[in-house]
Design an enzyme around this catalytic site. Structure first.
Site, short mmCIF file in Angstrom:
data_model
loop_
_atom_site.label_atom_id
_atom_site.label_comp_id
_atom_site.label_asym_id
_atom_site.label_seq_id
_atom_site.Cartn_x
_atom_site.Cartn_y
_atom_site.Cartn_z
N GLY A 120 5.42 -4.30 0.54
CA GLY A 120 6.57 -3.43 0.37
C GLY A 120 6.23 -2.34 -0.61
O GLY A 120 5.68 -2.62 -1.67
N HIS A 121 6.46 -1.10 -0.24
CA HIS A 121 6.36 -0.08 -1.26
C HIS A 121 7.30 1.08 -1.01
O HIS A 121 7.80 1.28 0.09
CB HIS A 121 4.91 0.37 -1.49
CG HIS A 121 4.24 0.92 -0.30
ND1 HIS A 121 3.25 0.24 0.36
CD2 HIS A 121 4.40 2.08 0.32
CE1 HIS A 121 2.85 0.98 1.37
NE2 HIS A 121 3.52 2.10 1.37
N SER A 171 -4.22 6.99 -12.56
CA SER A 171 -2.82 7.31 -12.32
C SER A 171 -2.04 7.08 -13.61
O SER A 171 -2.11 6.00 -14.19
CB SER A 171 -2.30 6.40 -11.20
OG SER A 171 -0.91 6.39 -11.20
N ASP A 214 0.43 -5.56 -5.83
CA ASP A 214 1.29 -4.83 -6.76
C ASP A 214 0.50 -4.02 -7.78
O ASP A 214 0.92 -3.86 -8.93
CB ASP A 214 2.25 -5.78 -7.50
CG ASP A 214 2.98 -6.70 -6.54
OD1 ASP A 214 3.47 -6.18 -5.53
OD2 ASP A 214 3.02 -7.91 -6.78
N VAL A 223 9.60 -6.84 -2.63
CA VAL A 223 10.10 -7.52 -1.42
C VAL A 223 11.11 -8.60 -1.80
O VAL A 223 12.18 -8.70 -1.21
CB VAL A 223 8.92 -8.12 -0.61
CG1 VAL A 223 9.44 -8.95 0.56
CG2 VAL A 223 8.02 -7.01 -0.09
N THR A 224 10.79 -9.40 -2.81
CA THR A 224 11.64 -10.56 -3.10
C THR A 224 12.42 -10.42 -4.40
O THR A 224 13.28 -11.25 -4.69
CB THR A 224 10.78 -11.84 -3.19
OG1 THR A 224 9.80 -11.63 -4.22
CG2 THR A 224 10.08 -12.14 -1.89
N LYS A 264 -0.50 0.51 -5.25
CA LYS A 264 -1.16 1.13 -4.09
C LYS A 264 -0.31 2.23 -3.47
O LYS A 264 -0.83 3.22 -2.98
CB LYS A 264 -1.43 0.07 -3.00
CG LYS A 264 -2.55 -0.89 -3.35
CD LYS A 264 -2.87 -1.82 -2.19
CE LYS A 264 -1.81 -2.85 -1.93
NZ LYS A 264 -1.62 -3.85 -2.97
N GLY A 265 1.03 2.03 -3.51
CA GLY A 265 1.93 2.96 -2.82
C GLY A 265 1.68 4.42 -3.17
O GLY A 265 1.48 5.24 -2.28
N GLN A 319 -1.25 -6.34 -0.05
CA GLN A 319 -1.55 -7.42 -1.00
C GLN A 319 -2.80 -7.07 -1.83
O GLN A 319 -3.05 -5.90 -2.05
CB GLN A 319 -1.71 -8.77 -0.30
CG GLN A 319 -0.41 -9.33 0.29
CD GLN A 319 -0.12 -8.83 1.68
OE1 GLN A 319 -0.99 -8.80 2.53
NE2 GLN A 319 1.10 -8.43 1.92
P1 IMP Z 1 2.97 -14.76 2.00
O1 IMP Z 1 2.06 -13.59 2.19
O2 IMP Z 1 4.43 -14.43 2.19
O3 IMP Z 1 2.54 -15.95 2.82
O4 IMP Z 1 2.84 -15.23 0.46
C1 IMP Z 1 1.65 -15.80 -0.04
C2 IMP Z 1 1.36 -15.33 -1.45
O5 IMP Z 1 1.05 -13.94 -1.43
C3 IMP Z 1 2.53 -15.48 -2.43
O6 IMP Z 1 2.02 -15.77 -3.71
C4 IMP Z 1 3.16 -14.09 -2.44
O7 IMP Z 1 3.85 -13.83 -3.64
C5 IMP Z 1 1.91 -13.23 -2.32
N1 IMP Z 1 2.19 -11.92 -1.71
C6 IMP Z 1 2.41 -11.63 -0.42
N2 IMP Z 1 2.59 -10.32 -0.23
C7 IMP Z 1 2.49 -9.75 -1.44
C8 IMP Z 1 2.54 -8.38 -1.89
O8 IMP Z 1 2.72 -7.44 -1.12
N3 IMP Z 1 2.36 -8.20 -3.23
C9 IMP Z 1 2.11 -9.24 -4.08
N4 IMP Z 1 2.03 -10.50 -3.71
C10 IMP Z 1 2.22 -10.77 -2.39
#
Ligand code: IMP
Length: 430
Positions: A40-41, A413, A13, A300-301, A16-17, A224
């Site tokens: 996700g971006h 940026s 986060d 994403v969440t 990067k997008g 990530q």
């Molecule tokens: P997983 O990748 O779903 O297994 O999650 C493992 C850890 O990576 C968790 O703490 C997630 O919140 C974090 N995580 C996974 N993808 C992202 C991302 O795109 N941005 C930020 N944190 C991420």
């Protein structure tokens, strides 16, 4: 002209997008090399908003090849749904412009279920995953029981691979009091979607080698951040792939010498989603201010992100491990209006000050950040397009960060807008 790898230098986060979009416009090939639809971006191109998760950023621009490399875990249902949404928005996706590695691992519904079951269990370590099945899919890959894209070519292979996978998964599920998975049902589903996936299957190592030999520009798009790397991150609170720049080679089938420049996307403060150590976290009004001003909610969440001061120790460590040449500093404007800013420059640990994050969970829990305080600025840096537009105190903050992390700022940026970027060094230029 060289190839560029973009990675996050914190816990994801970092913004990067926008940078990837900016660079992908100038690249011929854009490659994802790890992770999956946990990323996700949002891209805004010509006023249109695109939400990408698994697709490389180049897909929304015509005339580029988008590659999903072997290091990615692909949920075929999620992939087809993302493709449908993009097509509905008028994006042209063909078997030439989207290439998926034949040896990429597939995420199955039982991976997603297992991810959620573990997260919901009362016992064990809660990682706070995205529940997309990423971890369990990588486990199967390393456990040599994964189903890969190339397996979709024959029902016989699918059934044989499912038998291996389900011998393991059904034993785990029985242990968790869950009903067993019927391999026949999954095989039927995979056979239905195989014809929609197989046209995109390629030997992407050859595509990339051809591109490299013909002087095309390749952008490797990391997902990530380096502190979520399975080896180098804050284990076990990490994702299940290698997120560092070196993975761009292994996760796509290119040699490491093809990676010419590594750009580390770095936020001017720190955020983290999910559980795990975060030494400079500000669980107070400062963190709240950063979260609100920086709109720090997961794409994403939807979870709100934990926020804190810039941690120069962690960033220096992750830039060193990743071999980062220059950083893109993002979201500086979120710090506008603060009287003073703190930067973590070391950790107190067992009576001494150390300049690295120790690996042990107990050591990580015991460290205390040592801060340096810098003067803030009241002026707005939002949308600045040249150094001359920045207040002297903001420039001082940037220069101090560069000094502490040992890597120069290549890009700055100053807003989500593409053009609000101060370019110091073009990553695509040798
Ligand atoms: P997983 O990748 O779903 O297994 O999650 C493992 C850890 O990576 C968790 O703490 C997630 O919140 C974090 N995580 C996974 N993808 C992202 C991302 O795109 N941005 C930020 N944190 C991420």
């Amino acid at each position: 002209m060289g190839n560029v790898v973009v990675v996050g230098s914190q816990w994801g986060d970092e913004g990067k997008g926008k940078i990837v979009d900016w660079l992908s416009e100038r690249a011929d090939v854009v490659v994802r090399f790890q992770g999956g639809h946990n990323a996700g971006h949002t891209l805004v191109v010509d006023g249109k908003v695109y939400k990408l998760s698994l697709m490389p950023s180049g897909v929304v621009r015509g005339g580029k090849i988008s590659v999903i490399g072997n290091g990615v875990v692909v949920d075929p249902w999620a992939l087809l749904s993302e493709m449908d949404k993009l097509r509905d928005q008028g994006v042209d996706i063909t078997s030439e412009t989207l290439q998926i590695a034949a040896n990429a691992t597939l995420i199955m519904p039982y991976h997603r279920e297992l991810d959620a079951l573990r997260e919901d269990a009362t016992k064990g370590v809660k990682i706070g995953t995205t529940r997309r099945g990423i971890g369990p899919a990588y486990e199967d890959k390393v456990g040599r029981r994964a189903i890969r894209v190339c397996d979709l070519q024959s029902r016989e292979t699918i059934e044989a691979r499912l038998e291996v996978a389900l011998t393991h998964h059904n034993a785990v599920r029985r242990g968790l009091g869950q009903p067993e998975v019927d391999g026949k049902v999954i095989a039927d589903e995979l056979m239905t979607l195989a014809p929609q996936i197989l046209p995109y299957m390629h030997n992407v190592w050859r595509t990339l080698d051809d591109a490299q030999k013909s002087g095309k520009k390749i952008l490797f798009e990391g997902a990530q951040g380096s502190l979520l790397d399975i080896d180098h991150g804050t284990y076990p609170f990490v994702t299940s792939s290698n997120t560092v720049a070196g993975q761009a080679a292994g996760g796509s089938g290119m040699g490491p010498r093809a990676l010419d420049y590594v750009l580390g996307i770095t936020k001017a403060y720190t955020t983290r989603v999910g559980s795990g150590p975060f030494p400079s976290e500000q669980d107070n009004e400062v963190g709240q201010y950063l979260g609100e001003k920086g709109h720090e909610f997961g794409t994403v969440t939807g979870r709100s992100r934990r926020c804190g001061w810039f941690d120069a120790v962690l960033v220096r460590q992750s830039l060193t491990i990743g071999g980062v040449d220059g950083i893109a500093l993002t979201k500086l404007d979120v710090l506008d209006g603060m009287d003073e800013l703190k930067v973590c420059v070391g950790y107190k640990h067992k009576g001494e000050v150390i300049d690295y994050l120790p690996y042990g969970m107990e050591d990580q829990a015991a460290i205390e950040p040592v801060y340096e305080t810098l003067e803030g600025w009241q002026e707005s840096t939002f949308g600045a397009r040249s150094w001359a537009d920045l207040p002297a105190t903001a420039v001082k903050y940037i220069r101090r960060i560069e000094e502490l992390i040992g890597v120069p700022v290549a890009l700055l940026s100053t807003s989500p807008e593409r053009d609000d970027t101060i370019l110091v060094r073009d990553p695509f230029q040798d």
